[in-house]
Motif scaffolding. Structure first.
Motif, PDB file in Angstrom:
ATOM      1  N   UNK A 391     -25.878   5.156 -10.353  1.00 26.81           N
ATOM      2  CA  UNK A 391     -25.712   6.178  -9.324  1.00 26.81           C
ATOM      3  C   UNK A 391     -24.690   5.830  -8.271  1.00 26.81           C
ATOM      4  N   UNK A 392     -24.380   4.536  -8.108  1.00 27.59           N
ATOM      5  CA  UNK A 392     -23.464   4.134  -7.040  1.00 27.59           C
ATOM      6  C   UNK A 392     -22.104   4.815  -7.117  1.00 27.59           C
ATOM      7  N   UNK A 393     -21.437   4.835  -8.293  1.00 25.95           N
ATOM      8  CA  UNK A 393     -20.117   5.491  -8.301  1.00 25.95           C
ATOM      9  C   UNK A 393     -20.189   6.977  -7.998  1.00 25.95           C
ATOM     10  N   UNK A 394     -21.299   7.609  -8.388  1.00 29.44           N
ATOM     11  CA  UNK A 394     -21.459   9.034  -8.101  1.00 29.44           C
ATOM     12  C   UNK A 394     -21.598   9.257  -6.597  1.00 29.44           C
ATOM     13  N   UNK A 395     -22.459   8.464  -5.948  1.00 30.25           N
ATOM     14  CA  UNK A 395     -22.661   8.598  -4.505  1.00 30.25           C
ATOM     15  C   UNK A 395     -21.407   8.174  -3.751  1.00 30.25           C
ATOM     16  N   UNK A 396     -20.765   7.090  -4.212  1.00 29.67           N
ATOM     17  CA  UNK A 396     -19.551   6.619  -3.538  1.00 29.67           C
ATOM     18  C   UNK A 396     -18.431   7.646  -3.614  1.00 29.67           C
ATOM     19  N   UNK A 397     -18.375   8.404  -4.718  1.00 29.65           N
ATOM     20  CA  UNK A 397     -17.384   9.467  -4.809  1.00 29.65           C
ATOM     21  C   UNK A 397     -17.600  10.518  -3.725  1.00 29.65           C
ATOM     22  N   UNK A 398     -18.875  10.682  -3.342  1.00 28.32           N
ATOM     23  CA  UNK A 398     -19.213  11.666  -2.311  1.00 28.32           C
ATOM     24  C   UNK A 398     -19.037  11.098  -0.906  1.00 28.32           C
ATOM     25  N   UNK A 399     -19.659   9.909  -0.665  1.00 29.00           N
ATOM     26  CA  UNK A 399     -19.600   9.316   0.671  1.00 29.00           C
ATOM     27  C   UNK A 399     -20.100   7.881   0.640  1.00 29.00           C
ATOM     28  N   UNK A 400     -19.275   6.954   1.104  1.00 29.42           N
ATOM     29  CA  UNK A 400     -19.699   5.558   1.206  1.00 29.42           C
ATOM     30  C   UNK A 400     -20.799   5.400   2.247  1.00 29.42           C
ATOM     31  N   UNK A 401     -20.706   6.137   3.328  1.00 32.63           N
ATOM     32  CA  UNK A 401     -21.723   6.042   4.381  1.00 32.63           C
ATOM     33  C   UNK A 401     -23.083   6.514   3.876  1.00 32.63           C
ATOM     34  N   UNK A 402     -23.102   7.542   3.045  1.00 36.51           N
ATOM     35  CA  UNK A 402     -24.362   8.000   2.460  1.00 36.51           C
ATOM     36  C   UNK A 402     -24.957   6.918   1.566  1.00 36.51           C
ATOM     37  N   UNK A 403     -24.110   6.218   0.808  1.00 38.45           N
ATOM     38  CA  UNK A 403     -24.588   5.141  -0.054  1.00 38.45           C
ATOM     39  C   UNK A 403     -25.235   4.033   0.777  1.00 38.45           C
ATOM     40  N   UNK A 404     -24.635   3.691   1.916  1.00 38.52           N
ATOM     41  CA  UNK A 404     -25.209   2.659   2.785  1.00 38.52           C
ATOM     42  C   UNK A 404     -26.555   3.121   3.359  1.00 38.52           C
ATOM     43  N   UNK A 405     -26.653   4.389   3.718  1.00 41.63           N
ATOM     44  CA  UNK A 405     -27.912   4.926   4.251  1.00 41.63           C
ATOM     45  C   UNK A 405     -29.014   4.866   3.198  1.00 41.63           C
ATOM     46  N   UNK A 406     -28.701   5.220   1.980  1.00 41.86           N
ATOM     47  CA  UNK A 406     -29.694   5.156   0.903  1.00 41.86           C
ATOM     48  C   UNK A 406     -30.146   3.708   0.680  1.00 41.86           C
ATOM     49  N   UNK A 407     -29.210   2.761   0.785  1.00 44.60           N
ATOM     50  CA  UNK A 407     -29.577   1.357   0.649  1.00 44.60           C
ATOM     51  C   UNK A 407     -30.567   0.932   1.725  1.00 44.60           C
ATOM     52  N   UNK A 408     -30.367   1.396   2.959  1.00 45.62           N
ATOM     53  CA  UNK A 408     -31.285   1.073   4.051  1.00 45.62           C
ATOM     54  C   UNK A 408     -32.661   1.674   3.811  1.00 45.62           C
ATOM     55  N   UNK A 409     -32.709   2.888   3.266  1.00 45.70           N
ATOM     56  CA  UNK A 409     -33.989   3.536   2.956  1.00 45.70           C
ATOM     57  C   UNK A 409     -34.757   2.730   1.906  1.00 45.70           C
ATOM     58  N   UNK A 410     -34.053   2.237   0.904  1.00 48.26           N
ATOM     59  CA  UNK A 410     -34.699   1.420  -0.131  1.00 48.26           C
ATOM     60  C   UNK A 410     -35.274   0.139   0.478  1.00 48.26           C
ATOM     61  N   UNK A 411     -34.541  -0.480   1.393  1.00 48.32           N
ATOM     62  CA  UNK A 411     -35.052  -1.674   2.072  1.00 48.32           C
ATOM     63  C   UNK A 411     -36.321  -1.353   2.853  1.00 48.32           C
ATOM     64  N   UNK A 412     -36.365  -0.184   3.475  1.00 46.81           N
ATOM     65  CA  UNK A 412     -37.554   0.221   4.224  1.00 46.81           C
ATOM     66  C   UNK A 412     -38.752   0.412   3.298  1.00 46.81           C
ATOM     67  N   UNK A 413     -38.518   0.979   2.122  1.00 43.80           N
ATOM     68  CA  UNK A 413     -39.594   1.142   1.142  1.00 43.80           C
ATOM     69  C   UNK A 413     -40.100  -0.225   0.696  1.00 43.80           C
ATOM     70  N   UNK A 414     -39.179  -1.163   0.472  1.00 42.50           N
ATOM     71  CA  UNK A 414     -39.569  -2.517   0.090  1.00 42.50           C
ATOM     72  C   UNK A 414     -40.412  -3.190   1.168  1.00 42.50           C
ATOM     73  N   UNK A 415     -40.041  -2.983   2.437  1.00 44.47           N
ATOM     74  CA  UNK A 415     -40.802  -3.570   3.542  1.00 44.47           C
ATOM     75  C   UNK A 415     -42.221  -3.002   3.564  1.00 44.47           C
ATOM     76  N   UNK A 416     -42.346  -1.680   3.422  1.00 41.62           N
ATOM     77  CA  UNK A 416     -43.665  -1.063   3.458  1.00 41.62           C
ATOM     78  C   UNK A 416     -44.551  -1.537   2.326  1.00 41.62           C
TER      79      UNK A 416
END
Length: 465
Positions: A391-416
């Motif tokens: 999914x990374x190249x698909x999201x990166x084609x759209x927005x690098x900042x969106x890809x970074x935000x999704x990465x942060x959300x995944x980290x939050x799920x891991x913490x919970x």
């Protein structure tokens, strides 16, 4: 006369060699999975791949790891650690070399899938065999060193890839085939590695287990502290029963949440850095080398705190990993220096707990299903990694900042997930840590279970629910 105990011993030369040989497999894993990040843009240009097709090639090895982990973890518990230990590295050599001769992207996809199967097998066996030889107080630091070799392999892959960029039209072929070189060295070193005495004892081969221990620790070596851990059967379904189901869910989910941003960033790091304006062309690969160095340092930093608390390390790691990703998502035009600092901070925070990917599944399950659990968690976690890589190249084609935000959300799920399910196993023997009757239900107030047939307290895994 005093006896020598595997759990209470100091690390010997054999302990270090087994850890380094297992780490050699991790080095190859990191190299194989990261060199594609350098080669893929060149391959994409040669074959005019779109982002979807590039994602398929990049994630093929991760899909293979899913299959390899699910199957070969169980096989390792059935036939022995040593056999699989040699088989997977031999497969690395053959499949790495074969990549040089592909004439179509689908051929490379198949080869990367098969390599993924071998890597999945190695992930299942490396942590298992290293943990089964390691003494109680040294298990954490030794496995930190072993797992750090993955980051070293990834960093070396970027150095080699960057150095080979000017080798000619078929740069990417030489890059991908180069992974055969470290694999040959590791295969030669792994010959002669003894079978795990815990596994031998679990299969009723006590004399062979004792012989291995005496060779390591001297003639006073005793099997006494291995008995409780090895009195377990090998059935795949056991990791889904009782207390082990909770542990299987925990290990699989936290591992997947760690890997999704790691693999997405590692595989497409040059592209990501270039999108932030850090560097263009070949210089973006040099920027990746710099970031990878911080990933190595982050992984090594785990050795400072691993014996102070597995659970604490995991929670801090997930929490701190989300912060730089959120900053990268929030800043519209960060300077190159800020980008490097934020990626370095992510690398140190995230990779500091990477060692727990080997430690937790090895400590939470008994010898009979230890590799099975390692393999299952490897496989399931690679679903997350594959999603990130595809999914990374698909999201990166759209927005690098969106890809970074999704990465942060995944980290939050891991913490919970870790806050709810992560147990504390620091300082326990493998027998105590893997015992099924050490669970409890009081969050933040771990208490020891007592053996009803004895007045002696039994150390407990501190689980939180």
């Amino acid at each position: 006369m005093s006896t020598a105990s595997l759990e209470k011993s100091r690390p010997t030369r054999t302990h270090w060699l087994i850890t380094l040989y297992a780490g050699g497999g991790e080095f190859c894993d990191g190299y194989i999975l990261s060199i594609i990040g350098v080669a893929l843009p060149l391959l994409t240009a040669d074959y005019h791949l779109n982002s979807f097709d590039a994602g398929v090639v990049g994630s093929a090895s991760l899909i293979g790891m899913f299959a390899g982990g699910l199957v070969f973890g169980y096989v390792t518990d059935r036939v022995g650690r040593q056999k699989v230990y040699l088989f997977d590295i031999a497969a690395f050599i053959l499949l790495s070399a074969a990549q040089f001769f592909v004439t179509d992207p689908w051929q490379l996809t198949v080869l990367r899938f098969l390599m993924g199967i071998a890597i999945g097998a190695d992930f299942a066996i490396a942590g298992t065999i290293a943990s089964e030889f390691a003494p109680r107080n040294s298990r954490g630091p030794l496995l930190v060193i072993m797992v750090t070799m993955w980051s070293v392999g990834a960093a070396v892959a970027y150095v080699v890839g960057w150095a080979m960029l000017s080798s000619g039209h078929d740069d990417w072929r030489w890059m991908l085939a180069s992974s055969a070189i470290p694999a040959v060295l590791i295969l030669l070193l792994r010959f002669g590695t003894p079978e795990s005495p815990r596994w031998l004892l679990s299969k009723g081969r006590g004399q062979e287990a004792e012989a291995v221990l005496k060779q390591m620790l001297g003639p006073e070596a005793s099997l006494d502290d291995l008995e409780a851990d090895t009195a377990s059967r090998t059935r795949y379904g056991d990791i889904f029963r009782g207390a082990y189901l909770r542990r299987t869910v925990f290990v699989s989910v936290f591992w997947a949440c760690q890997l999704l941003p790691i693999y997405a960033i590692t595989t497409y790091e040059p592209t990501i850095l270039a999108s932030f304006g850090l560097a263009d062309g070949n210089d973006s690969y040099l920027g990746s080398v710099v970031v990878q160095i911080f990933f190595v340092l982050g992984s090594l930093s785990g050795i400072l705190v691993i014996n102070k608390g597995r659970r604490t390390l995991l929670l801090w790691s997930f929490g701190l990993s989300a912060v730089p990703l959120l900053c990268l998502a929030a800043f519209a035009h960060p300077s190159p220096a800020v980008v490097i600092v934020l990626f370095a901070a992510f690398g140190v925070a995230c990779f500091s707990s990477q060692c727990l990917q080997a430690i937790y599944p090895s400590e939470l399950f008994p010898t009979g299903v230890r590799a099975t659990a390692n393999g299952f968690a490897t496989g399931i976690s690679r679903v997350g990694a594959a999603i990130g890589t595809w999914g990374a190249p698909v999201v990166l084609d759209h927005s690098t900042r969106l890809a970074m935000l999704l990465g942060a959300v995944i980290c939050a799920i891991g913490w919970g997930t870790s806050y709810i399910l992560a147990p504390e196993t620091s300082g326990l023997t493998l027998a105590d840590a893997s015992a099924a009757d050490t669970d409890h239900s009081t969050r933040g107030r771990p208490r020891a279970r007592r053996d009803t047939s004895s007045t002696t307290p039994s150390p407990a895994v501190k689980e939180h629910s």
